[in-house]
Design a protein around this motif. Structure first.
Motif, PDB file in Angstrom:
ATOM      1  N   GLU A   1      18.855  30.084  -8.382  1.00 38.80           N
ATOM      2  CA  GLU A   1      17.879  29.001  -8.360  1.00 38.80           C
ATOM      3  C   GLU A   1      16.685  29.461  -7.538  1.00 38.80           C
TER       4      GLU A   1
ATOM      5  N   HIS B   1      19.931  20.863 -10.114  1.00 37.78           N
ATOM      6  CA  HIS B   1      19.186  21.865  -9.356  1.00 37.78           C
ATOM      7  C   HIS B   1      17.712  21.679  -9.695  1.00 37.78           C
TER       8      HIS B   1
ATOM      9  N   ASP C   1      17.081  23.264  -3.586  1.00 42.81           N
ATOM     10  CA  ASP C   1      18.203  23.964  -2.953  1.00 42.81           C
ATOM     11  C   ASP C   1      18.023  25.476  -2.966  1.00 42.81           C
TER      12      ASP C   1
END
Length: 321
Positions: A67, A305, A309
């Motif tokens: 991510e 997500h 994060d």
């Protein structure tokens, strides 16, 4: 953003109602033949990518794609299309993505995949007033004001913490109605989606990259894609050899902005394909003929997500932050 106050499973998706011009229904992508149709005539494989033909098969499905920050220049999907070029100059590129469940290896079908990136000269549509990409796109602006930005114009969303440029959860408001090099399309039953675009350029403080989001559990209707949540926010990256080759081709060759290398970039996690490094194929003697890029993304469909994060890149060069 008001959607940040919503429950986690609904976050980042409260604005996801897309209007399709003419009300045409959205069709699934037939990628099985799509890549062949978009393939570049006379293409040969660059030596550095010669082993990439079996890359998808060798990737482990339990590896989650990293991510990364969304950046300030995201615009919620308003262009459902595969060809996002809108006539912009640059090296033609076909980008083939496969989305799989990292736990089960099964393809994630009917997902909405967003991609967006800058022009060959580093400008984002919707934010042309920010100059040559500003210092945004997800990165922390380099120290000192960019010399190519209009006086008094902000260069992107300020970081809200951490050397990676913050959470990237806030959006800058678009400054214009342009939407080139942006698009959203649907994964087919095998998890594939293909876009036609150009090889991105660069701007101050960032390596060459493409932004992406994957949205699931929504509904495709005649009006577009509604509801659901964002299960992945990331970026795709390009190896230095390909970027150096592109820099010899017009209009990239006219881009005088100092380029940040992949190892200097503060957003790239420095972990190869898991971090979004694309597999590339092109004629090493003439990249201007076109580039084919592909990557499999391992996502967690049940999780959210939405760029809040992300973890900082510990190996990035301080000079790029």
């Amino acid at each position: 953003m008001t959607e940040k106050q919503a429950p986690a499973h609904k976050r980042d998706m409260t604005r996801r109602k897309v209007v399709v011009a003419g009300g045409a229904a959205v069709a699934a992508v037939g990628v099985g033949g799509g890549l062949a149709v978009n393939a570049f005539a006379g293409e040969t494989t660059d030596a550095s990518a010669s082993a990439s033909s079996s890359a998808t098969a060798s990737e482990t499905c339990y590896t989650l794609t990293s991510e990364t920050t969304e950046g300030p220049y995201y615009i919620d999907a308003d262009k459902l299309r595969q060809n996002i070029t809108e006539g912009k100059e640059g090296i033609p590129m076909t980008l083939e993505l496969k989305v799989i469940d990292a736990d089960t290896c099964k393809p994630v079908k009917n997902a909405a995949v967003d991609i967006w990136h800058c022009t060959a000269l580093g400008v984002y549509s919707g934010f042309e007033a920010m100059g040559s990409g500003g210092g945004g796109g997800g990165g922390t602006p380099p120290s000192g004001a960019p010399t190519d930005a209009p006086s008094g114009t902000p260069t992107g969303e300020p970081p809200s913490g951490g050397p990676s440029g913050g959470t990237g959860g806030g959006h800058s408001e678009p400054t214009d109605d342009e939407r080139y090099l942006r698009g959203t399309w649907k994964t087919d039953k095998r998890g594939y989606v293909t876009f036609k675009t150009i090889f991105p350029g660069w701007y101050q403080g960032r390596a060459v990259h493409i932004h992406t989001k994957v949205h699931v559990d929504g509904t495709w209707t005649d009006a577009g894609y509604e509801g659901g949540h964002t299960c992945h926010t990331g970026q795709f990256f390009f190896d230095e050899k390909s970027v150096l080759a592109s820099a010899k081709v017009s209009p990239y060759s006219t881009n005088t902005t100092t380029r940040t290398t992949l190892t200097e970039d503060t957003i790239y996690p420095q972990n190869g394909h898991t971090g979004g490094l694309l597999y590339l194929k092109y004629d090493k003697k003439n990249i201007a003929k076109g580039v084919r890029a592909h990557l499999t993304m391992g996502v967690a469909p049940d999780e959210t997500h939405d760029s809040t994060d992300t973890q900082p890149s510990t190996s990035a060069s301080p000079s790029a932050s």
